[in-house]
Design a protein around this motif. Structure first.
Motif, PDB file in Angstrom:
ATOM      1  N   LYS A   1       0.850  -1.196   0.000  1.00  0.00           N
ATOM      2  CA  LYS A   1       0.000   0.000   0.000  1.00  0.00           C
ATOM      3  C   LYS A   1       0.890   1.252   0.000  1.00  0.00           C
ATOM      4  O   LYS A   1       1.512   1.557  -0.995  1.00  0.00           O
ATOM      5  N   ASN A   2       0.957   1.970   1.111  1.00  0.00           N
ATOM      6  CA  ASN A   2       1.670   3.242   1.151  1.00  0.00           C
ATOM      7  C   ASN A   2       3.012   3.107   1.876  1.00  0.00           C
ATOM      8  O   ASN A   2       3.113   2.391   2.880  1.00  0.00           O
ATOM      9  N   GLY A   3       4.009   3.829   1.396  1.00  0.00           N
ATOM     10  CA  GLY A   3       5.283   3.827   2.100  1.00  0.00           C
ATOM     11  C   GLY A   3       5.150   4.431   3.483  1.00  0.00           C
ATOM     12  O   GLY A   3       5.496   3.809   4.489  1.00  0.00           O
ATOM     13  N   ILE A   4       4.663   5.678   3.559  1.00  0.00           N
ATOM     14  CA  ILE A   4       4.357   6.347   4.821  1.00  0.00           C
ATOM     15  C   ILE A   4       2.906   6.793   4.769  1.00  0.00           C
ATOM     16  O   ILE A   4       2.463   7.386   3.788  1.00  0.00           O
ATOM     17  N   TRP A   5       2.159   6.501   5.828  1.00  0.00           N
ATOM     18  CA  TRP A   5       0.746   6.877   5.873  1.00  0.00           C
ATOM     19  C   TRP A   5       0.422   7.455   7.247  1.00  0.00           C
ATOM     20  O   TRP A   5       0.753   6.863   8.276  1.00  0.00           O
ATOM     21  N   ALA A   6      -0.217   8.628   7.262  1.00  0.00           N
ATOM     22  CA  ALA A   6      -0.516   9.317   8.513  1.00  0.00           C
ATOM     23  C   ALA A   6      -1.995   9.669   8.587  1.00  0.00           C
ATOM     24  O   ALA A   6      -2.594  10.084   7.592  1.00  0.00           O
ATOM     25  N   THR A   7      -2.567   9.520   9.768  1.00  0.00           N
ATOM     26  CA  THR A   7      -3.970   9.830  10.017  1.00  0.00           C
ATOM     27  C   THR A   7      -4.091  10.579  11.346  1.00  0.00           C
ATOM     28  O   THR A   7      -3.497  10.163  12.348  1.00  0.00           O
ATOM     29  N   HIS A   8      -4.845  11.678  11.339  1.00  0.00           N
ATOM     30  CA  HIS A   8      -5.060  12.487  12.548  1.00  0.00           C
ATOM     31  C   HIS A   8      -3.724  12.889  13.167  1.00  0.00           C
ATOM     32  O   HIS A   8      -3.395  12.525  14.298  1.00  0.00           O
ATOM     33  N   THR A   9      -2.960  13.682  12.417  1.00  0.00           N
ATOM     34  CA  THR A   9      -1.692  14.202  12.929  1.00  0.00           C
ATOM     35  C   THR A   9      -1.692  15.723  12.862  1.00  0.00           C
ATOM     36  O   THR A   9      -2.438  16.336  12.101  1.00  0.00           O
ATOM     37  N   ASP A  10      -0.832  16.312  13.650  1.00  0.00           N
ATOM     38  CA  ASP A  10      -0.627  17.751  13.664  1.00  0.00           C
ATOM     39  C   ASP A  10       0.885  17.999  13.651  1.00  0.00           C
ATOM     40  O   ASP A  10       1.617  17.459  14.476  1.00  0.00           O
ATOM     41  N   ARG A  11       1.341  18.774  12.664  1.00  0.00           N
ATOM     42  CA  ARG A  11       2.763  19.125  12.519  1.00  0.00           C
ATOM     43  C   ARG A  11       3.647  17.911  12.255  1.00  0.00           C
ATOM     44  O   ARG A  11       4.783  17.854  12.721  1.00  0.00           O
ATOM     45  N   LEU A  12       3.168  16.950  11.528  1.00  0.00           N
ATOM     46  CA  LEU A  12       4.041  15.886  11.045  1.00  0.00           C
ATOM     47  C   LEU A  12       5.056  16.481  10.084  1.00  0.00           C
ATOM     48  O   LEU A  12       4.704  17.247   9.183  1.00  0.00           O
ATOM     49  N   ARG A  13       6.331  16.097  10.230  1.00  0.00           N
ATOM     50  CA  ARG A  13       7.387  16.575   9.334  1.00  0.00           C
ATOM     51  C   ARG A  13       8.082  15.364   8.715  1.00  0.00           C
ATOM     52  O   ARG A  13       8.616  14.510   9.437  1.00  0.00           O
ATOM     53  N   VAL A  14       8.079  15.314   7.399  1.00  0.00           N
ATOM     54  CA  VAL A  14       8.770  14.247   6.667  1.00  0.00           C
ATOM     55  C   VAL A  14       9.808  14.917   5.783  1.00  0.00           C
ATOM     56  O   VAL A  14       9.468  15.699   4.886  1.00  0.00           O
ATOM     57  N   ARG A  15      11.068  14.595   6.013  1.00  0.00           N
ATOM     58  CA  ARG A  15      12.169  15.341   5.382  1.00  0.00           C
ATOM     59  C   ARG A  15      13.250  14.372   4.916  1.00  0.00           C
ATOM     60  O   ARG A  15      13.645  13.451   5.643  1.00  0.00           O
TER      61      ARG A  15
END
Length: 362
Positions: free
Chosen positions: A135-149
């Motif tokens: 499916k997805n490499g990185i998957w986020a649900t209901h987050t605030d200020r997630l940083r992917v760098r």
């Protein structure tokens, strides 16, 4: 006398070491080490479990992944964690048998999951590769200020990096390639109908997206910036998708992106028509700004082919009050700039291009 002094010194030293060990972070239980800095550092080596370190970590901790291949699915539900790899030398891949956590059961590589009542906040993911997940490499649900760098997400079955029902995310300097559906996919929700979410200033910047189905997809969101990305060799480049739900999707800024030769063919499916040669596509958007982009050589014969294309949403809702300005477009086909839905109050100013539909938009 000298022998007695050495003996006593040994006893005192042993006692001091015991006290120091007692004061170390509990992450030592998994063989990790303290950083000596302001936050505890959990060091994970190939063959050790990243998930174990995540479960032992507390808010504010950093998990450092040493170079190597890790085969597992990571589920993060703790705020203020940092996951940090060693760049391309740290690789997360699927195991022969998926992990039993929710992320593994869903087929994703690394998940950050909160709830509507308690979002996960200030998680940072940086400097690693996530590749080959169904499916997805990185998957986020209901987050605030997630940083992917500085993450490379490659050859995943759906999205490289995806997020839903979240605000203030920052996605910068990542490499997204060969993902089947899209490189970066930000959405209010895929599970049910809903109005657009105000992301409160989310940012997608400085990424390189190539060989994906679509480069960047922004669906049913507001107040978000997509800038200075290189989008090359996908089926489609930048897609803004809205519909009849309220609040309307829009108030987005797409600026200073290079959108080049997105000419792969993605066949039609139950949700989308065939896509090929689509540079920047805006559907069902209200009050968005598309400015200062370089859009070259996106060519195809699908309904959304062209350089910058305004297109009716898939439920027939027109674009309205969008500003298309100061873009440079060349070599796109069938045209550089296409206003195909003729929605009200869209404006076209100072664009440099060769062809438009209707004529006069350049």
């Amino acid at each position: 006398m000298r022998t007695r002094k050495l003996c006593c010194l040994t006893v005192v030293t042993a006692a001091a070491v015991a006290l120091e060990l007692a004061a170390l972070p509990r992450a030592q239980a998994t063989g990790t080490v303290a950083s000596g800095g302001p936050e505890p550092l959990h060091v994970v080596r190939p063959g050790q479990s990243i998930q174990t370190a995540v479960e032992l970590a507390r808010p504010g901790d950093t998990i450092e992944l040493l170079p190597g291949v890790y085969r597992e699915n990571i589920q993060i539900t703790t705020s203020r964690l940092t996951i940090r790899g060693a760049g391309s030398r740290t690789v997360l891949r699927p195991a022969k048998k998926a992990s039993s956590n929710a992320c593994g059961k869903a087929g994703h590589g690394l998940c950050v999951t909160g709830t509507a009542q308690q979002p996960v906040t200030n998680v940072r993911i940086q400097s690693l590769t996530v590749s080959g997940f169904p499916k997805n490499g990185i998957w986020a649900t209901h987050t605030d200020r997630l940083r992917v760098r500085r993450v490379t997400a490659a050859d995943n079955g759906q999205q490289g990096i995806g997020q839903e029902m979240s605000i203030r995310g920052v996605f910068v300097r990542n490499v997204l390639r060969g993902n089947r559906e899209s490189g970066i996919h930000l959405v209010n929700t895929n599970a049910h109908e809903a109005g657009a979410i105000d992301t409160r200033g989310a940012e997608v910047a400085g990424n390189r997206l190539s060989g994906n189905g679509l480069g960047v997809v922004i669906r049913r969101l507001r107040n978000l910036t997509v800038e200075q990305n290189t989008v090359l060799g996908n089926c489609g480049g930048l897609f803004v998708i809205g519909d009849e739900n309220r609040p309307r999707a829009g108030d987005l800024t797409l600026r200073h992106n290079a959108v080049l030769e997105n000419n792969r063919l993605c066949p039609a499916n139950e949700r989308l028509p065939a896509i090929q040669g689509a540079g920047i596509v805006i559907t069902g958007s209200e009050g968005s700004r598309v400015t200062g982009n370089q859009v070259f050589n996106n060519r195809g014969s699908s309904p959304m082919s062209g350089g910058v294309v305004l297109f009716n949403s898939f439920v027939g809702v027109p674009n309205t009050k969008n500003e298309i300005s100061a873009n440079v477009l060349n070599g796109n086909g069938p045209v550089d700039l296409a206003d195909r839905d003729r929605g009200p109050k869209n404006t076209f100013t100072d664009n440099v291009c060769g062809t438009s539909v209707p004529a006069g938009r350049c």
